[in-house]
Design a protein around this motif. Structure first.
Motif, mmCIF file in Angstrom:
data_model
loop_
_atom_site.group_PDB
_atom_site.id
_atom_site.type_symbol
_atom_site.label_atom_id
_atom_site.label_comp_id
_atom_site.label_asym_id
_atom_site.label_seq_id
_atom_site.Cartn_x
_atom_site.Cartn_y
_atom_site.Cartn_z
ATOM 1 N N ALA A 49 0.824 -1.206 0.000
ATOM 2 C CA ALA A 49 0.000 0.000 0.000
ATOM 3 C C ALA A 49 0.861 1.260 0.000
ATOM 4 O O ALA A 49 1.958 1.279 0.550
ATOM 5 C CB ALA A 49 -0.897 0.007 1.234
ATOM 6 N N PRO A 50 0.344 2.320 -0.625
ATOM 7 C CA PRO A 50 1.030 3.607 -0.507
ATOM 8 C C PRO A 50 1.067 4.045 0.959
ATOM 9 O O PRO A 50 0.207 3.651 1.758
ATOM 10 C CB PRO A 50 0.164 4.561 -1.336
ATOM 11 C CG PRO A 50 -0.752 3.702 -2.141
ATOM 12 C CD PRO A 50 -0.850 2.388 -1.445
ATOM 13 N N ALA A 51 2.027 4.847 1.299
ATOM 14 C CA ALA A 51 2.210 5.264 2.690
ATOM 15 C C ALA A 51 0.945 5.890 3.279
ATOM 16 O O ALA A 51 0.630 5.665 4.450
ATOM 17 C CB ALA A 51 3.382 6.236 2.795
ATOM 18 N N ALA A 52 0.205 6.640 2.477
ATOM 19 C CA ALA A 52 -1.005 7.298 2.967
ATOM 20 C C ALA A 52 -2.114 6.303 3.315
ATOM 21 O O ALA A 52 -2.993 6.609 4.116
ATOM 22 C CB ALA A 52 -1.509 8.290 1.919
ATOM 23 N N ARG A 101 -1.581 3.148 4.597
ATOM 24 C CA ARG A 101 -1.165 2.135 5.571
ATOM 25 C C ARG A 101 -1.919 2.222 6.894
ATOM 26 O O ARG A 101 -2.254 1.201 7.485
ATOM 27 C CB ARG A 101 0.339 2.202 5.799
ATOM 28 C CG ARG A 101 1.090 1.680 4.599
ATOM 29 C CD ARG A 101 2.556 1.630 4.809
ATOM 30 N NE ARG A 101 3.179 1.087 3.606
ATOM 31 C CZ ARG A 101 4.461 1.069 3.391
ATOM 32 N NH1 ARG A 101 5.291 1.535 4.304
ATOM 33 N NH2 ARG A 101 4.943 0.574 2.274
ATOM 34 N N ALA A 102 -2.199 3.417 7.355
ATOM 35 C CA ALA A 102 -2.924 3.553 8.625
ATOM 36 C C ALA A 102 -4.334 2.987 8.498
ATOM 37 O O ALA A 102 -4.820 2.298 9.403
ATOM 38 C CB ALA A 102 -2.974 5.011 9.055
ATOM 39 N N ARG A 103 -4.988 3.250 7.373
ATOM 40 C CA ARG A 103 -6.331 2.723 7.157
ATOM 41 C C ARG A 103 -6.315 1.199 7.085
ATOM 42 O O ARG A 103 -7.158 0.526 7.675
ATOM 43 C CB ARG A 103 -6.925 3.300 5.872
ATOM 44 C CG ARG A 103 -8.354 2.845 5.612
ATOM 45 C CD ARG A 103 -8.873 3.354 4.270
ATOM 46 N NE ARG A 103 -8.089 2.885 3.137
ATOM 47 C CZ ARG A 103 -8.180 1.668 2.595
ATOM 48 N NH1 ARG A 103 -8.997 0.779 3.107
ATOM 49 N NH2 ARG A 103 -7.447 1.343 1.544
ATOM 50 N N LEU A 104 -5.332 0.646 6.384
ATOM 51 C CA LEU A 104 -5.224 -0.809 6.283
ATOM 52 C C LEU A 104 -4.935 -1.448 7.635
ATOM 53 O O LEU A 104 -5.456 -2.523 7.940
ATOM 54 C CB LEU A 104 -4.152 -1.190 5.272
ATOM 55 C CG LEU A 104 -4.518 -0.958 3.807
ATOM 56 C CD1 LEU A 104 -3.313 -1.214 2.916
ATOM 57 C CD2 LEU A 104 -5.674 -1.832 3.406
ATOM 58 N N ALA A 105 -4.118 -0.795 8.439
ATOM 59 C CA ALA A 105 -3.829 -1.320 9.779
ATOM 60 C C ALA A 105 -5.096 -1.327 10.622
ATOM 61 O O ALA A 105 -5.375 -2.304 11.330
ATOM 62 C CB ALA A 105 -2.732 -0.497 10.447
ATOM 63 N N ALA A 106 -5.880 -0.258 10.527
ATOM 64 C CA ALA A 106 -7.133 -0.197 11.282
ATOM 65 C C ALA A 106 -8.103 -1.274 10.807
ATOM 66 O O ALA A 106 -8.775 -1.923 11.618
ATOM 67 C CB ALA A 106 -7.757 1.187 11.148
ATOM 68 N N GLY A 162 4.396 -5.971 7.737
ATOM 69 C CA GLY A 162 4.110 -5.201 6.536
ATOM 70 C C GLY A 162 4.776 -3.839 6.544
ATOM 71 O O GLY A 162 5.172 -3.323 5.500
ATOM 72 N N ARG A 163 4.919 -3.265 7.709
ATOM 73 C CA ARG A 163 5.633 -1.988 7.834
ATOM 74 C C ARG A 163 7.146 -2.185 7.791
ATOM 75 O O ARG A 163 7.885 -1.222 7.851
ATOM 76 C CB ARG A 163 5.253 -1.312 9.152
ATOM 77 C CG ARG A 163 3.837 -0.823 9.210
ATOM 78 C CD ARG A 163 3.549 -0.239 10.580
ATOM 79 N NE ARG A 163 2.197 0.263 10.676
ATOM 80 C CZ ARG A 163 1.601 0.576 11.821
ATOM 81 N NH1 ARG A 163 2.254 0.432 12.971
ATOM 82 N NH2 ARG A 163 0.369 1.021 11.831
ATOM 83 N N GLN A 164 7.553 -3.420 7.734
ATOM 84 C CA GLN A 164 8.961 -3.808 7.766
ATOM 85 C C GLN A 164 9.643 -3.284 9.031
ATOM 86 O O GLN A 164 10.806 -2.899 9.030
ATOM 87 C CB GLN A 164 9.685 -3.339 6.506
ATOM 88 C CG GLN A 164 9.109 -3.995 5.271
ATOM 89 C CD GLN A 164 9.779 -3.568 3.991
ATOM 90 O OE1 GLN A 164 10.593 -2.655 3.967
ATOM 91 N NE2 GLN A 164 9.421 -4.248 2.914
ATOM 92 N N ASP A 165 8.890 -3.317 10.111
ATOM 93 C CA ASP A 165 9.379 -2.911 11.428
ATOM 94 C C ASP A 165 9.692 -4.192 12.203
ATOM 95 O O ASP A 165 8.945 -4.634 13.067
ATOM 96 C CB ASP A 165 8.317 -2.080 12.138
ATOM 97 C CG ASP A 165 8.831 -1.404 13.380
ATOM 98 O OD1 ASP A 165 9.963 -1.724 13.811
ATOM 99 O OD2 ASP A 165 8.110 -0.555 13.931
ATOM 100 N N PHE A 166 10.828 -4.781 11.866
ATOM 101 C CA PHE A 166 11.155 -6.103 12.376
ATOM 102 C C PHE A 166 11.547 -6.101 13.848
ATOM 103 O O PHE A 166 11.421 -7.128 14.514
ATOM 104 C CB PHE A 166 12.227 -6.745 11.500
ATOM 105 C CG PHE A 166 11.763 -6.893 10.070
ATOM 106 C CD1 PHE A 166 10.693 -7.708 9.766
ATOM 107 C CD2 PHE A 166 12.365 -6.181 9.058
ATOM 108 C CE1 PHE A 166 10.238 -7.839 8.460
ATOM 109 C CE2 PHE A 166 11.922 -6.293 7.745
ATOM 110 C CZ PHE A 166 10.853 -7.124 7.446
ATOM 111 N N VAL A 167 11.993 -4.971 14.344
ATOM 112 C CA VAL A 167 12.289 -4.884 15.777
ATOM 113 C C VAL A 167 10.992 -5.002 16.567
ATOM 114 O O VAL A 167 10.897 -5.788 17.518
ATOM 115 C CB VAL A 167 13.043 -3.578 16.118
ATOM 116 C CG1 VAL A 167 13.157 -3.388 17.618
ATOM 117 C CG2 VAL A 167 14.413 -3.582 15.469
#
Length: 135
Positions: A9-12, A14-19, A77-82
């Motif tokens: 998803a485009p960065a804009a 991502r928050a909606r998809l997470a919700a 999905g955010r590639q926030d592996f930590v």
């Protein structure tokens, strides 16, 4: 599936998809919880548990586990592996600590599974916080 949708998803968006992922996870968790509670007598008989309380606690733990799956997908999905690793460690650590504490307090299977359910629920809340509390 959540991770793939978030990463593409485009960065804009991502928050909606997470919700949406959290909402879907909560909905599925509610259905699984209801099914698990309804199946408590069958689980009790099939697993040969000492009573229905253990099967009920097993059913209760399914909800937070389902929510955690969505939260892990968001972090991946955010590639926030930590954060992904922290959520995984918190989940397994809380599950282990809860199970051991429940067993130590009650000395039976139901207590251990109650502790696991509480630990997994605490990990789901922590995971929700770590992923930015998507709504």
């Amino acid at each position: 599936m959540v991770a793939v949708r978030v990463v593409r998803a485009p960065a804009a968006e991502r928050a909606r998809l997470a919700a949406e992922a959290v909402g879907l996870g909560l909905g599925v968790a509610a259905v699984l919880l209801a099914a698990g509670v309804a199946a408590t007598p069958l689980l009790d008989a099939f697993l040969r548990l000492p009573g229905p309380a253990a099967a009920l606690w097993l059913a209760v733990s399914i909800g937070p586990i389902t929510v955690l799956g969505g939260l892990l997908g968001i972090a991946q999905g955010r590639q926030d592996f930590v954060r992904l690793a922290v959520i995984l460690v918190a989940w397994n650590g809380a599950r282990l600590a809860g199970g051991v504490a429940g067993l130590a307090v009650t000395g039976d299977t139901a207590g251990a599974l109650a502790g696991v359910a509480v630990g997994v629920a605490a990990a789901a809340v922590a995971g929700w916080q770590l992923t930015g509390r998507p709504r």
